[in-house]
Design a protein around this motif. Structure first.
Motif, PDB file in Angstrom:
ATOM      1  N   MET A   1       0.837  -1.193   0.000  1.00 43.81           N
ATOM      2  CA  MET A   1       0.000   0.000   0.000  1.00 43.81           C
ATOM      3  C   MET A   1       0.878   1.251   0.000  1.00 43.81           C
ATOM      4  SD  MET A   1      -3.165   1.177  -0.020  1.00 43.81           S
ATOM      5  CE  MET A   1      -4.295   0.014   0.746  1.00 43.81           C
ATOM      6  N   VAL A   2       1.877   1.285   0.880  1.00 50.27           N
ATOM      7  CA  VAL A   2       2.780   2.441   0.931  1.00 50.27           C
ATOM      8  C   VAL A   2       3.453   2.618  -0.430  1.00 50.27           C
ATOM      9  CG1 VAL A   2       4.848   3.410   2.013  1.00 50.27           C
ATOM     10  CG2 VAL A   2       3.138   2.241   3.428  1.00 50.27           C
ATOM     11  N   HIS A   3       3.936   1.504  -1.002  1.00 44.79           N
ATOM     12  CA  HIS A   3       4.606   1.537  -2.304  1.00 44.79           C
ATOM     13  C   HIS A   3       3.679   2.074  -3.401  1.00 44.79           C
ATOM     14  CE1 HIS A   3       7.117   0.123  -5.691  1.00 44.79           C
ATOM     15  NE2 HIS A   3       5.958  -0.233  -6.227  1.00 44.79           N
ATOM     16  N   GLU A   4       2.468   1.566  -3.489  1.00 49.59           N
ATOM     17  CA  GLU A   4       1.559   1.940  -4.578  1.00 49.59           C
ATOM     18  C   GLU A   4       1.031   3.368  -4.453  1.00 49.59           C
ATOM     19  OE1 GLU A   4       1.617   0.257  -7.152  1.00 49.59           O
ATOM     20  OE2 GLU A   4       2.332  -1.664  -6.394  1.00 49.59           O
ATOM     21  N   ILE A   5       1.016   3.922  -3.264  1.00 50.93           N
ATOM     22  CA  ILE A   5       0.623   5.322  -3.101  1.00 50.93           C
ATOM     23  C   ILE A   5       1.689   6.229  -3.711  1.00 50.93           C
ATOM     24  CG2 ILE A   5       0.249   7.164  -1.388  1.00 50.93           C
ATOM     25  CD1 ILE A   5      -2.155   5.236  -1.736  1.00 50.93           C
ATOM     26  N   GLY A   6       2.948   5.794  -3.707  1.00 48.16           N
ATOM     27  CA  GLY A   6       4.049   6.595  -4.256  1.00 48.16           C
ATOM     28  C   GLY A   6       3.800   7.109  -5.661  1.00 48.16           C
ATOM     29  N   PRO A   7       3.485   6.245  -6.637  1.00 46.05           N
ATOM     30  CA  PRO A   7       3.243   6.743  -7.992  1.00 46.05           C
ATOM     31  C   PRO A   7       2.068   7.722  -8.085  1.00 46.05           C
ATOM     32  CG  PRO A   7       3.611   4.391  -8.040  1.00 46.05           C
ATOM     33  CD  PRO A   7       3.513   4.789  -6.595  1.00 46.05           C
ATOM     34  N   LEU A   8       1.073   7.548  -7.220  1.00 42.45           N
ATOM     35  CA  LEU A   8      -0.061   8.480  -7.232  1.00 42.45           C
ATOM     36  C   LEU A   8       0.363   9.868  -6.756  1.00 42.45           C
ATOM     37  CD1 LEU A   8      -2.945   6.216  -5.866  1.00 42.45           C
ATOM     38  CD2 LEU A   8      -2.208   6.565  -8.233  1.00 42.45           C
ATOM     39  N   LEU A   9       1.506   9.916  -6.053  1.00 42.91           N
ATOM     40  CA  LEU A   9       2.063  11.197  -5.609  1.00 42.91           C
ATOM     41  C   LEU A   9       3.179  11.680  -6.536  1.00 42.91           C
ATOM     42  CD1 LEU A   9       2.185  10.489  -1.771  1.00 42.91           C
ATOM     43  CD2 LEU A   9       0.726  12.157  -2.931  1.00 42.91           C
ATOM     44  N   GLY A  10       3.445  10.913  -7.599  1.00 40.09           N
ATOM     45  CA  GLY A  10       4.445  11.340  -8.567  1.00 40.09           C
ATOM     46  C   GLY A  10       5.814  10.700  -8.416  1.00 40.09           C
ATOM     47  N   TYR A  11       5.967   9.733  -7.512  1.00 38.14           N
ATOM     48  CA  TYR A  11       7.263   9.084  -7.304  1.00 38.14           C
ATOM     49  C   TYR A  11       7.439   7.905  -8.265  1.00 38.14           C
ATOM     50  CZ  TYR A  11       7.580  11.886  -3.104  1.00 38.14           C
ATOM     51  OH  TYR A  11       7.627  12.940  -2.238  1.00 38.14           O
ATOM     52  N   SER A  12       8.676   7.689  -8.685  1.00 40.30           N
ATOM     53  CA  SER A  12       9.007   6.586  -9.586  1.00 40.30           C
ATOM     54  C   SER A  12       9.667   5.457  -8.806  1.00 40.30           C
ATOM     55  CB  SER A  12       9.994   7.075 -10.661  1.00 40.30           C
ATOM     56  OG  SER A  12       9.417   8.112 -11.406  1.00 40.30           O
ATOM     57  N   HIS A  13       9.820   4.318  -9.475  1.00 37.76           N
ATOM     58  CA  HIS A  13      10.534   3.199  -8.867  1.00 37.76           C
ATOM     59  C   HIS A  13      11.983   3.572  -8.593  1.00 37.76           C
ATOM     60  CE1 HIS A  13       7.492   0.011 -10.346  1.00 37.76           C
ATOM     61  NE2 HIS A  13       7.285   0.300  -9.073  1.00 37.76           N
ATOM     62  N   SER A  14      12.560   2.909  -7.616  1.00 41.39           N
ATOM     63  CA  SER A  14      13.945   3.144  -7.211  1.00 41.39           C
ATOM     64  C   SER A  14      14.722   1.839  -7.309  1.00 41.39           C
ATOM     65  CB  SER A  14      13.980   3.650  -5.760  1.00 41.39           C
ATOM     66  OG  SER A  14      15.293   3.634  -5.257  1.00 41.39           O
ATOM     67  N   ALA A  15      15.994   1.941  -7.686  1.00 39.38           N
ATOM     68  CA  ALA A  15      16.865   0.757  -7.729  1.00 39.38           C
ATOM     69  C   ALA A  15      17.383   0.400  -6.339  1.00 39.38           C
ATOM     70  CB  ALA A  15      18.032   1.009  -8.680  1.00 39.38           C
ATOM     71  N   ASP A  16      17.225   1.290  -5.373  1.00 39.04           N
ATOM     72  CA  ASP A  16      17.696   1.051  -4.003  1.00 39.04           C
ATOM     73  C   ASP A  16      16.872  -0.066  -3.373  1.00 39.04           C
ATOM     74  OD1 ASP A  16      18.328   1.076  -1.297  1.00 39.04           O
ATOM     75  OD2 ASP A  16      17.951   3.212  -1.025  1.00 39.04           O
TER      76      ASP A  16
END
Length: 132
Positions: free
Chosen positions: A87-102
């Motif tokens: 849930m925390v992860h999927e909210i990220g793109p809705l806020l404009g965040y992209s995937h991270s290699a970290d």
């Protein structure tokens, strides 16, 4: 030639509708704590879809502008730390965040469990910790 038509049945539950489960409510609260806000003024649609509607073996995906889809077939076996982290992860793109290699980032395509999601939903909210 046989043509199979697969219809994905989805249940749309706006986050403000009061129809959310305890687990959904708590996971959204943890996501809000992590990101500092929820997208779409908190009006997020949580949708359960057939596994066939989600490409690959994804447990969930964000659909812009305000929807998080969860694989309905995976939900029954999805334990709290995994569900909460997704849930925390999927909210990220809705806020404009992209995937991270970290590999330690919640935005990694296969994120490690977010610390606040390690325990039960009630514990996760009652014990403040760093959002990193």
């Amino acid at each position: 030639v046989l043509v199979a038509v697969v219809l994905a049945v989805a249940l749309v539950l706006p986050a403000s509708a009061g129809a959310l489960t305890y687990r959904e409510q708590r996971a959204l609260q943890v996501a809000k704590i992590y990101w500092g806000r929820l997208p779409c003024g908190g009006e997020i649609d949580l949708v359960r879809v057939s596994a066939l509607a989600i490409t690959g073996d994804a447990a969930a995906r964000a659909v812009l502008p305000c929807t998080v889809e969860f694989n309905a077939d995976a939900l029954p076996s999805m334990i709290w730390p995994l569900y909460c982290t997704r849930m925390v992860h999927e909210i990220g793109p809705l806020l404009g965040y992209s995937h991270s290699a970290d590999p330690q980032s919640v935005m990694n395509p296969s994120p490690a469990n977010y610390k606040r999601c390690d325990h039960s939903p009630a514990w996760s909210l009652a014990h403040p910790i760093s959002s990193s």
